[in-house]
Design an enzyme around this catalytic site. Structure first.
Site, PDB file in Angstrom:
ATOM      1  N   ASP A 191      44.553  33.442  31.561  1.00  0.00           N
ATOM      2  CA  ASP A 191      43.373  34.188  32.010  1.00  0.00           C
ATOM      3  C   ASP A 191      43.224  33.996  33.434  1.00  0.00           C
ATOM      4  O   ASP A 191      43.026  33.060  33.988  1.00  0.00           O
ATOM      5  CB  ASP A 191      41.849  33.568  31.315  1.00  0.00           C
ATOM      6  CG  ASP A 191      40.584  33.397  31.938  1.00  0.00           C
ATOM      7  OD1 ASP A 191      40.680  34.210  32.890  1.00  0.00           O
ATOM      8  OD2 ASP A 191      39.557  32.768  31.446  1.00  0.00           O
ATOM      9  N   GLN A 211      39.528  33.738  37.656  1.00  0.00           N
ATOM     10  CA  GLN A 211      39.292  33.104  38.781  1.00  0.00           C
ATOM     11  C   GLN A 211      40.370  32.845  39.810  1.00  0.00           C
ATOM     12  O   GLN A 211      40.019  32.489  40.769  1.00  0.00           O
ATOM     13  CB  GLN A 211      38.858  31.631  38.321  1.00  0.00           C
ATOM     14  CG  GLN A 211      37.523  31.536  37.459  1.00  0.00           C
ATOM     15  CD  GLN A 211      36.387  32.112  38.130  1.00  0.00           C
ATOM     16  OE1 GLN A 211      36.130  32.215  39.393  1.00  0.00           O
ATOM     17  NE2 GLN A 211      35.456  32.562  37.334  1.00  0.00           N
ATOM     18  N   LYS A 226      35.761  40.146  40.260  1.00  0.00           N
ATOM     19  CA  LYS A 226      35.777  38.947  41.073  1.00  0.00           C
ATOM     20  C   LYS A 226      36.615  38.733  42.099  1.00  0.00           C
ATOM     21  O   LYS A 226      36.823  37.998  42.929  1.00  0.00           O
ATOM     22  CB  LYS A 226      36.288  37.963  40.104  1.00  0.00           C
ATOM     23  CG  LYS A 226      35.143  37.511  38.883  1.00  0.00           C
ATOM     24  CD  LYS A 226      35.585  36.341  38.145  1.00  0.00           C
ATOM     25  CE  LYS A 226      34.942  36.372  36.768  1.00  0.00           C
ATOM     26  NZ  LYS A 226      33.575  36.201  36.574  1.00  0.00           N
ATOM     27  N   CYS A 258      29.259  29.311  30.747  1.00  0.00           N
ATOM     28  CA  CYS A 258      30.248  29.835  29.608  1.00  0.00           C
ATOM     29  C   CYS A 258      31.375  29.072  29.296  1.00  0.00           C
ATOM     30  O   CYS A 258      32.159  29.247  28.427  1.00  0.00           O
ATOM     31  CB  CYS A 258      30.752  31.392  30.134  1.00  0.00           C
ATOM     32  SG  CYS A 258      29.443  32.524  30.019  1.00  0.00           S
TER      33      CYS A 258
END
Lengths: 398, 141
Positions: free
Chosen positions: A189, A192, A215, A353
């Protein structure tokens, strides 16, 4: 850096919620605007000039994404709605097809919901087993604990590259090596980390990687999923319809298009894909190493200053990303950020989250300030000054 | 009401909440109420006998507005009949949602009469009321 490129940046607000979404430079907005005003046709459908231009611009972004993450082929890039969409495609399109009851998936308790809940659903539906890789005392992932956890049932390791609360940067090269050695699929993932640091899916032996554009300076509602070509070939689409099939007949027979188009049913987010492409150009021109270095500079400045203020607990001093997670002693996180809003400082509060992280850090809610390259030292000092007035919080917010 | 007085009352209830801490008693109905859009998460338990709220308590993690509103609500509702409580709950809901309401029914709960100026805090103030309404409804059923 480059503040003049961002229409949202002005003297009024200090935006420290970049982990939630970033601001967009004017060039990204203009790239989308240009699509809507100069060649606003559908993709993969027409033989007329503006439609052909759509195809060119749209497919060109696949190459840009490929280069951004150092993938091997354009076809390994699937356009998605974002990280959540990409991870769900992997879990329900690939893992649901190949994992068996009792197969083990390793994640951690600091993962975002989108790298937890799809696995939970698969655990309930198929009986796969989710195991949590332990965290170190500083809440970063304990990489050395991975190998002893591996059994013959371990089929997948699925982790954030950078976690969204602790902000620890996982050593994806080392974890990728472990995965390769034990023939385990490595799912990353990158929500970020994308746009904040370099990613090389080949060097890190990553099998699947998902990220969102919004992002990393791009528009909302779009992202990409990388998968090794052979894996994408075996993966089933989750959504069926127009644009992804080669043919279908009334006797229920059908054939799907090739990878990656079989995963892109329906009219795609054309403007947003084009916006994402422009955002990638922008980031490549700036240089990801430079961006990361600057964010770390801001973070170090902030930590050094915050350490001087009493009653502030920072949870992730050592994390090598521009994310600072903190609480003020005896102040509920939401109250703290509403107070900061009085100074026009945008900081997020809550569980972000990552709802099982509380098992590890012992608190349910925190404040999170997350930096990007357009933030400044002056802004960091404004945050510090505001936090120094913490005794006035309740006079201010009630 | 004077703004400073309102603030003092809210702060006092936040820092020293009334009836905070749950007890182990099967006669109470207990519900959890959480605010999905933010982070407030409270448990409320109430003992309703012969149509009267005899006792009520709460615990949880919540912001200043939610915690204090829960505290003021419990203080206001304990001893009231279910019918009286329902009138108070309805009026409080109306006050927060900027609709017509009867402030004379709300006693100390009137300290929240300007919360509407902070739309993001409306749900914080309403959370305990959702909980007590659930308890009353479950008792009726």
């Amino acid at each position: 850096m480059n503040r003049e490129d961002f229409p949202m940046l002005n003297d009024e607000i200090v935006y420290f919620d970049n982990s939630a979404t970033s601001f967009k430079p004017q060039c990204v907005i203009e790239a989308m605007n240009e699509y809507y005003t100069k060649y606003s046709a559908n993709a993969h459908r027409g033989d007329y000039d503006i439609s052909l231009r759509v195809d060119q611009e749209y497919e060109r972004v696949r190459t840009k994404v490929k280069e951004l993450i150092s993938a091997q082929r354009d076809e390994e890039i699937v356009f998605t709605k974002g990280t959540t969409d990409g991870l769900n495609m992997v879990v329900f399109g690939y893992m649901a097809k190949f994992l068996q009851k009792g197969d083990e998936v390793l994640i951690s308790k600091s993962e975002h919901a989108s790298n937890v809940l799809p696995w939970f659903v698969l655990a309930k539906k198929k009986g796969i087993v989710i195991k949590y890789i332990p965290l170190d005392a500083d809440y970063s992932l304990n990489v050395s604990a991975i190998e002893p956890m591996i059994t013959e049932k371990t089929k997948v390791i699925s982790l954030a590259h950078v976690t969204n609360v602790i902000g620890d940067v996982r050593d994806v090269d080392a974890i990728g090596e472990i995965c390769m050695k034990h023939d385990i699929l490595f799912v990353v993932d990158a929500a970020q980390s994308i746009g904040h640091m370099k990613i090389d899916v080949q060097k890190s032996h990553i099998d699947f990687l998902a990220f969102s554009a919004h992002k990393m300076l791009g528009p909302t509602g779009v992202g990409a999923l990388y998968g090794k070509y052979s894996l994408l070939n075996d993966m089933d689409p989750v959504i069926y319809g127009g644009g992804m099939n080669a043919f279908f007949e009334s006797d229920y027979s059908y054939e799907l298009k090739e990878v990656p188009w079989k995963f892109e049913a329906g009219t795609p987010n054309i403007a947003e894909v084009i916006g994402m492409g422009r955002a990638i150009d922008y980031l490549q021109e700036m240089g990801l190493d430079k961006i990361h270095e600057y964010e770390m500079h801001l973070k170090e400045l902030a930590i050094a200053q915050l350490e001087k203020i009493p009653n502030i607990k920072v949870f992730n001093k050592k994390a090598e990303s521009g994310i600072i997670t903190f609480n003020i002693d005896k102040v509920f996180s939401q109250d703290a950020v509403i107070f900061l809003n009085r100074f026009k400082i945008c900081v997020r509060s809550g569980n972000h989250c990552a709802k099982i992280l509380k098992d590890e850090i012992g608190v349910t809610n925190t404040c999170r300030a997350s930096f990007y390259f357009y933030n400044t030292e002056e802004e960091v000092l404004k945050l510090v000054e505001a936090l120094k007035c913490q005794d006035k919080i309740y006079d201010n917010i009630i | 009401m004077d703004e400073k007085l309102k603030r003092d009352i809210i702060l006092e209830h936040y820092q020293n909440p009334y009836h905070r801490g749950l007890i182990d008693d099967d006669r109470y109905v207990r519900v959890n109420s959480r605010n999905a859009s933010c982070v407030d998460n409270i448990d409320v338990m109430a003992l309703i006998e012969n149509g009267v709220i005899v006792d009520a308590r709460f615990d949880g993690e919540a912001c200043a507005i939610c915690t204090s509103a829960t505290s003021v609500m419990l203080k206001t509702l304990i001893g009231k009949t279910v019918e009286e409580a329902e009138v108070i709950i309805a009026n409080f809901n109306n006050m927060i949602n900027e609709q017509e309401y009867d402030g004379s029914k709300l006693a100390e709960l009137n300290v929240y009469d300007t919360i509407y100026r902070q739309p993001n805090r409306k749900t914080c103030a309403l959370l305990p009321f959702r909980a007590i309404k659930d308890i009353i409804d479950s008792k009726k059923n």
